[in-house]
Design an enzyme around this catalytic site. Structure first.
Site, PDB file in Angstrom:
ATOM      1  N   LYS A   1     -13.399 -37.519  71.203  1.00 41.33           N
ATOM      2  CA  LYS A   1     -13.803 -36.469  70.200  1.00 41.33           C
ATOM      3  C   LYS A   1     -13.218 -37.176  68.892  1.00 41.33           C
ATOM      4  CE  LYS A   1      -9.359 -34.657  71.433  1.00 41.33           C
ATOM      5  NZ  LYS A   1      -8.469 -33.619  71.860  1.00 41.33           N
TER       6      LYS A   1
ATOM      7  N   TYR B   1       1.452 -44.628  39.619  1.00 45.91           N
ATOM      8  CA  TYR B   1       1.626 -43.417  39.211  1.00 45.91           C
ATOM      9  C   TYR B   1       3.042 -42.605  39.581  1.00 45.91           C
ATOM     10  CZ  TYR B   1      -3.646 -43.012  39.140  1.00 45.91           C
ATOM     11  OH  TYR B   1      -5.030 -43.249  38.941  1.00 45.91           O
TER      12      TYR B   1
HETATM   13  C1  LIG Z   1      -7.700 -34.511  73.072  1.00 47.80           C
HETATM   14  C2  LIG Z   1      -7.684 -33.981  74.360  1.00 47.80           C
HETATM   15  C3  LIG Z   1      -7.187 -34.839  75.487  1.00 47.80           C
HETATM   16  C4  LIG Z   1      -6.799 -36.276  75.184  1.00 47.80           C
HETATM   17  O1  LIG Z   1      -5.349 -36.354  74.616  1.00 47.80           O
HETATM   18  P1  LIG Z   1      -4.555 -37.764  74.588  1.00 47.80           P
HETATM   19  O2  LIG Z   1      -3.289 -37.176  74.038  1.00 47.80           O
HETATM   20  O3  LIG Z   1      -5.328 -38.262  73.165  1.00 47.80           O
HETATM   21  O4  LIG Z   1      -4.446 -38.563  75.580  1.00 47.80           O
HETATM   22  C5  LIG Z   1      -7.217 -34.464  76.613  1.00 47.80           C
HETATM   23  N1  LIG Z   1      -7.495 -33.326  77.033  1.00 47.80           N
HETATM   24  C6  LIG Z   1      -7.823 -32.204  75.981  1.00 47.80           C
HETATM   25  C7  LIG Z   1      -8.305 -30.870  76.407  1.00 47.80           C
HETATM   26  C8  LIG Z   1      -7.871 -32.697  74.890  1.00 47.80           C
HETATM   27  O5  LIG Z   1      -8.263 -31.758  73.734  1.00 47.80           O
END
Ligand SMILES: *Cc1c(COP(=O)(O)O)cnc(C)c1O
Length: 358
Positions: free
Chosen positions: A35, A255
């Site tokens: 994702k 800055y």
């Molecule tokens: C993002 C996510 C993962 C992966 O998690 P990591 O900590 O990046 O391994 C697994 N399961 C769900 C439901 C997620 O939203």
């Protein structure tokens, strides 16, 4: 055209991390979680590099659509499921697996002409209190689902861990126990562990593990490095020195005059700023790799530039490369200088930074 800043994506590292996950979670299937633009690495290239995973997972329908339109034929799981009849019908058309975590999503399936089109991952909330049926809601939800013309062999059970990155916490084992208790008697494939779960807690894997971060070569644990876990960083964020200046002792930089040279200093200006996704909270002292040496970031992060105290780095000149994180400089470490987690830095790399595949 040579680019000032780029995120170099090592596709061999992605494949090697997948192999490492398979070794660690031997016997489990792997759902590669990609994702948020493949954790900033680029959704489609990551999906192609990880095509041997048993499934790919994204948060939202649009991400799945982007993959299908790029020709990705793997199983794709929508981790948040769908939220309208239109989305459900698009998910059916595109052949997505869906997570079902609320009664409303069961309503949608009941109203659908084709509920058997789906592989359904029923999500149980075992303590995260974010998505999922509470343990006492699980059986009624299963009753409703099983009353539909769904293919029982297409049902799966899933839960998500809240504290698997904390080796001292008892919560992970408590969540696993709640999951087992809530779902006992339902003999469907189960998925529990994310990266921290699968590396840290053998009993929190299940039939399917769901790594994200680890596939990108990053450790989910504060006290264990990616190298310790056998992982190789997949992204190196690399930029270029665009100016070198001598700053006399006592003069301020940038800055707010946020950093004052404590001695006559050589300061390198790099083409990278919050417009590229560097956090403005990256503090003075954050390491940057130049000519094989670490040099501290000094002063405020600007939109397109940062300044580095390069006094101790021999031979710095305009055109030199600098590594902001990746090979030789773990993103975990850089994140700690901004008071954040590596996930946020990786996902935050902006679209204007070209991704170059290696
Ligand atoms: C993002 C996510 C993962 C992966 O998690 P990591 O900590 O990046 O391994 C697994 N399961 C769900 C439901 C997620 O939203």
């Amino acid at each position: 055209m040579s680019r000032l800043i780029r995120a170099v994506i090592d596709t061999n590292a992605l494949r090697s991390n997948l192999a490492r996950v398979r070794d660690v979670a031997a016997g489990a299937r792997v759902m590669a979680v990609i994702k948020a633009n493949g954790y900033g690495h680029g959704l489609v290239p990551v999906a192609l590099a990880l095509a041997d995973a048993d499934a790919l997972a994204v948060a939202r329908l649009e991400e799945g659509v982007q993959l299908r339109e790029a020709g990705v034929r793997n199983t794709i799981v929508l981790l948040e499921g769908v939220f309208s009849a239109e989305q459900l019908s698009e998910a059916a058309q595109r052949g997505f697996d869906i997570v079902v975590h609320t009664a409303k999503q069961i309503d949608l399936l009941e109203d659908s002409p084709d509920p058997c089109a789906f592989t359904i991952w029923v999500k149980v909330d075992t303590g995260m209190n974010r998505l999922g049926f509470r343990p006492e809601e699980f059986r009624p939800a299963m009753d409703r689902l099983c009353a539909l013309p769904v293919d029982r062999s297409q049902l799966r059970l899933v839960t998500h861990l809240a504290r698997a990155d904390e080796p001292q916490s008892t919560e992970t084992l408590a969540q696993v126990a709640r999951f087992e208790a809530a779902t006992s008697g339902f003999d469907y494939p189960r998925s529990i562990g994310n990266s921290a779960g699968l590396f840290g807690w053998p009993s929190a894997r299940g039939d399917w593990v769901r790594p994200g971060l680890a596939l990108f070569g990053v450790s989910p644990f504060a006290d264990r490095s990616a190298a310790d876990l056998g992982l190789v960083p997949a992204m190196t964020l690399e930029t270029t020195v665009i100016a070198v200046r001598r700053v006399p002792k006592g003069e301020a930089i940038g800055y707010g005059g946020a950093w004052c040279a404590p001695r006559d200093s050589v300061v390198a200006v790099l083409a990278a700023g919050y417009g590229d996704g560097l956090l403005r909270t990256l503090a003075t002292g954050t390491p940057v790799l130049m000519n094989g040496r670490r040099a501290p970031l000094v002063g405020r992060v600007s939109m397109d530039m940062v300044t580095v105290d390069a006094t101790e780095v021999a031979g710095v000149q305009v055109g030199c490369k600098a590594v902001l994180w990746g090979a030789g400089l773990p993103v975990e470490e850089v994140a700690s200088h901004a008071g954040t987690i590596p996930y946020e830095l990786l996902c935050g790399v902006r679209a204007r930074v070209p991704r170059e595949l290696r």
